[in-house]
Design a protein around this motif. Structure first.
Motif, short mmCIF file in Angstrom:
data_model
loop_
_atom_site.label_atom_id
_atom_site.label_comp_id
_atom_site.label_asym_id
_atom_site.label_seq_id
_atom_site.Cartn_x
_atom_site.Cartn_y
_atom_site.Cartn_z
N UNK A 11 0.83 -1.21 0.00
CA UNK A 11 0.00 0.00 0.00
C UNK A 11 0.86 1.26 0.00
N UNK A 12 1.90 1.24 0.80
CA UNK A 12 2.71 2.44 0.91
C UNK A 12 3.45 2.70 -0.40
N UNK A 15 1.15 4.21 -2.78
CA UNK A 15 0.96 5.63 -2.52
C UNK A 15 2.07 6.44 -3.17
N UNK A 16 3.30 5.96 -2.96
CA UNK A 16 4.44 6.69 -3.50
C UNK A 16 4.39 6.71 -5.02
N UNK A 17 4.06 5.57 -5.61
CA UNK A 17 4.12 5.48 -7.06
C UNK A 17 2.92 6.13 -7.72
N UNK A 19 2.28 8.96 -7.71
CA UNK A 19 2.67 10.27 -8.21
C UNK A 19 3.15 10.22 -9.65
N UNK A 20 3.54 9.05 -10.11
CA UNK A 20 4.04 8.96 -11.48
C UNK A 20 3.19 7.98 -12.26
#
Lengths: 129, 583
Positions: A11-12, A15-17, A19-20
């Motif tokens: 999940x984390x 979340x980070x990915x 963005x791209x």
């Protein structure tokens, strides 16, 4: 018997990915090559996010074949985690008395193998006739 | 000073990039999550009581509809019954009227005959007409013919029993007088012993003749007229006169003690002489169809059942919905906990990483050192990149730049393992290739889950002569100025396999670092970009280092990181720059 494994992202990490657009997705398909040997086609970016899937796919293949070819034709990127997975698989294959070869290795992968001192560690398999 | 270890600083701000990235990610996501959670909580808050109200509303609506439906059908049935009772009562009254005509008929016959026969023949005519209608089992029990002379009525003829009113009584005289002055026959109730009777009198004012008869009423008032089909479904009571009092009762088909009739009654006046009859009826049975009688009950039961079913269905739906809401809330909570755990894990890894990186500025004579560690921008786990510089003996120094594959706390632990193992061998005086060879026997990717690449160098700070060996690590850049400006070149270090790939031997190369020249070592995160050839990244590095070669060490490192770092890069970066102090 093709097994497609999409990258499992925590999940984390998702979340980070988010963005791209370039979500890390790779696929590992177990195949039978034209010369009858077993193989795994690697497609996409082989990095930390998918190294467990790569290990799983190749181990399955190694379990019932003496020689397994990893086809790098579809690899667009490989990092040190991907290299780490290859090193681990090579050790396991050797320990089991089996052979792990690489096929269709492109210049980028070849360069990385050279830089990490692994140039001669893997058998480079020719494209089957 | 021999054997004393001096290591490089991990400059605090180095990690800031990573930390900021984490905060940004957490903030952005936390914001959304917070809003979603709030909305969810509001939904739950409203949801429960609303569900309760819905259930109550269904019950209330169901009961209201049931009651209304039951009332309406009952009302309709009642109206039907009333109407049917009126119809039947009218029929009964018609039958009664017919019966009355048969009472009046003989009396009128006598008076008509009296008008056409001589007075002395009148008694004989009277006897002939009334004789066969008077007596046991006949209409009348007593009949008599009277004529007034001088205001007093005298009996001319009589048949049957003696009248209930004695002939000389003022009652009878008054009754006869009343009959003579009346347009129609007159009626009253009389008692003959225990036998109640109805007395009729019809007079002819022209002749002064009055016909008087009495008819017996059954002692208990029960009549036989109810055999007529018009009365079959009715309870009835027939009263003499306009009121339905017990004293004026003539006939009924129920126990007179139970009078007046209860329940719904219908009352009808029937002309009967000067007094009239009052017919009071009530239904003996349900007059309408059986469906009309049962419909209200059927509506009631069906309505209650439907209400119950509706309530149960609604309750099931409400519970399912509440369950779904609870599940959503649980998932949201779990998600947030996972988020916070990832945050903690990253913070912990960062702390560990920085605790393991060299704590202070080194002071090695004749050597300028600058280093930096940058956590990857993406993801939560920290990598296992490291650098270290130590003094060995009187005039030598050793440095290592290494990279553990993978991420997370165990990668950091693996980094510590590699770093301290290498340091121990180097402090012991081992050459780079020997130190790596010894290390290679202690690492196993199958056991540790990681491979480790490392560039190891041992140099003489007086001469600048440096021995380099590499376990799968990218080569360093050496920037020197041989008079024609700074020139950068990658040192051709023989590369052996990474640590963890199995026991290996390594070779080394010797390079001389001229005074004022800079050796720049790094981990692959600096030069590696997705979708770009590795050599492009390395060329960019050489260019950047050359451009900033004349700057102070701190600025050089900052420049290189600024130029090389991809803000989106996931990988960690460690860089180490060594410069021999100028001649």
């Amino acid at each position: 018997m093709g097994v497609a494994v999409a990258a499992q992202i925590s999940p984390a990490a998702r979340v980070a990915s988010d963005r791209t657009e370039e979500d890390v997705v790779a696929e590992f398909r177990q195949v039978v090559r034209s010369d009858g040997t077993r193989g795994v086609d690697l497609v996409g970016e082989v990095d930390l996010a998918v190294s467990d899937e790569l290990l799983e796919a190749v181990r399955e293949c190694l379990a019932d074949a003496d020689t397994v070819a990893l086809d790098f034709g579809g690899v667009t990127f490989i990092d040190s985690s991907g290299i780490g997975a290859l090193v681990l698989l090579r050790k396991e294959a050797l320990a089991a008395g089996k052979r792990l070869g690489l096929a269709n290795v492109g210049p980028a992968t070849s360069r990385l193998l050279q830089m990490t001192g692994l140039e001669g560690a893997f058998d480079m398999l020719p494209e089957p006739q | 000073m021999s054997g004393e270890v001096t290591e490089l600083p991990g400059r605090g701000p180095a990690a800031v990039g990573g930390t900021v990235a984490v905060d940004a990610t957490t903030a952005a996501d936390g914001g959304e999550g917070g809003v979603a959670l709030e909305a969810e909580a509001v939904g739950r808050e409203r949801g429960r009581p609303r569900s309760g109200r819905v259930l109550w509303a269904i019950i209330a609506l169901g009961l209201a509809l049931t009651v209304a439906g039951t009332w309406a059908t009952a009302r309709a049935d009642h109206n039907t019954e009333e109407r049917l009772l009126d119809v039947q009562t009218r029929q009964a009254a018609a039958v009664l009227s017919t019966a009355i005509v048969s009472v009046q008929q003989p009396l009128a016959e006598v008076l008509e005959a009296d008008q056409v026969v001589p007075p002395r023949a009148q008694p004989r005519v009277f006897t002939r007409i009334m004789g066969h209608q008077t007596g046991r089992d006949q209409q009348f029990v007593s009949a008599s013919l009277w004529r007034t002379t001088g205001g007093t009525f005298g009996e001319r003829e009589a048949v049957g029993k003696a009248p209930g009113l004695t002939p000389e009584s003022p009652d009878l005289q008054a009754f006869l007088r009343h009959a003579l002055g009346s347009d129609t026959f007159v009626v009253r109730r009389v008692e003959a012993g225990n036998q109640p009777r109805i007395a009729y009198a019809l007079g002819d004012p022209d002749t002064g003749v009055v016909v008087y008869t009495e008819r017996a009423i059954p002692r208990d008032g029960r009549a036989t007229v109810d055999r007529n089909s018009a009365f079959a479904e009715l309870n009835y009571a027939i009263y003499l006169g306009p009121t339905g009092t017990v004293g004026s009762l003539t006939t009924t088909n129920v126990d007179p003690a139970t009078l007046p009739l209860g329940g719904e009654t219908s009352t009808m006046r029937v002309p009967f002489g000067d007094a009239g009859l009052t017919l009071v009826t009530s239904a003996r049975t349900h007059l309408g169809s059986p469906l009309g009688r049962w419909l209200p009950w059927m509506v009631l039961v069906a309505g209650l059942l439907l209400t119950l079913v509706g309530w149960m269905v609604a309750r099931t739906l409400v519970r399912a919905r509440q369950q779904a809401e609870a599940d959503t809330s649980t998932i949201t909570d779990l998600y947030q906990r996972v988020e916070s755990l990832y945050g903690e894990q990253r913070a912990l890894s960062l702390d560990l990483q920085h605790a393991l990186l060299p704590p202070a500025n080194p002071s090695i004579d004749g050597l300028e050192v600058a280093a930096e560690y940058v956590a990857g921008a993406r993801g939560v786990d920290i990598g296992g990149d490291w650098y270290s510089v130590i003094e060995v003996g009187e005039r030598h120094f050793a440095f290592v730049v290494g990279d553990v594959s993978g991420r997370g706390v165990d990668a950091v632990a693996e980094m510590a393992h590699a770093r301290f193992t290498l340091r121990a061998y180097l402090l012991d005086g081992d050459t780079p290739e020997v130190a790596l060879e010894k290390c290679s026997r202690q690492f196993d990717v199958a056991r540790d889950g990681h491979i480790v690449t490392a560039l190891v160098g041992v140099g003489d700070r007086l001469t600048g002569r440096t021995t380099l060996a590499s376990a799968g690590h990218p080569p360093p850049v050496l920037v020197s100025d041989a008079g024609g400006g700074p020139m950068a070149e990658f040192v051709q270090v023989p590369v052996g396999p990474p640590l963890g790939a199995g026991a290996s031997s390594y070779s080394s190369t010797c390079v001389s670092i001229p005074a004022g020249a800079t050796m720049f070592s790094y981990t692959d995160g600096l030069v590696e970009r997705r979708g770009e050839d590795l050599d492009v990244g390395m060329d960019r590095l050489a260019e950047t280092v050359t451009r900033s070669a004349s700057k102070p060490m701190g600025a050089l490192v900052t420049d290189v990181l600024a130029a090389m770092r991809d803000d989106e890069a996931a990988d960690d970066i460690a860089v180490l720059a060594l410069r021999r102090s100028g001649s």
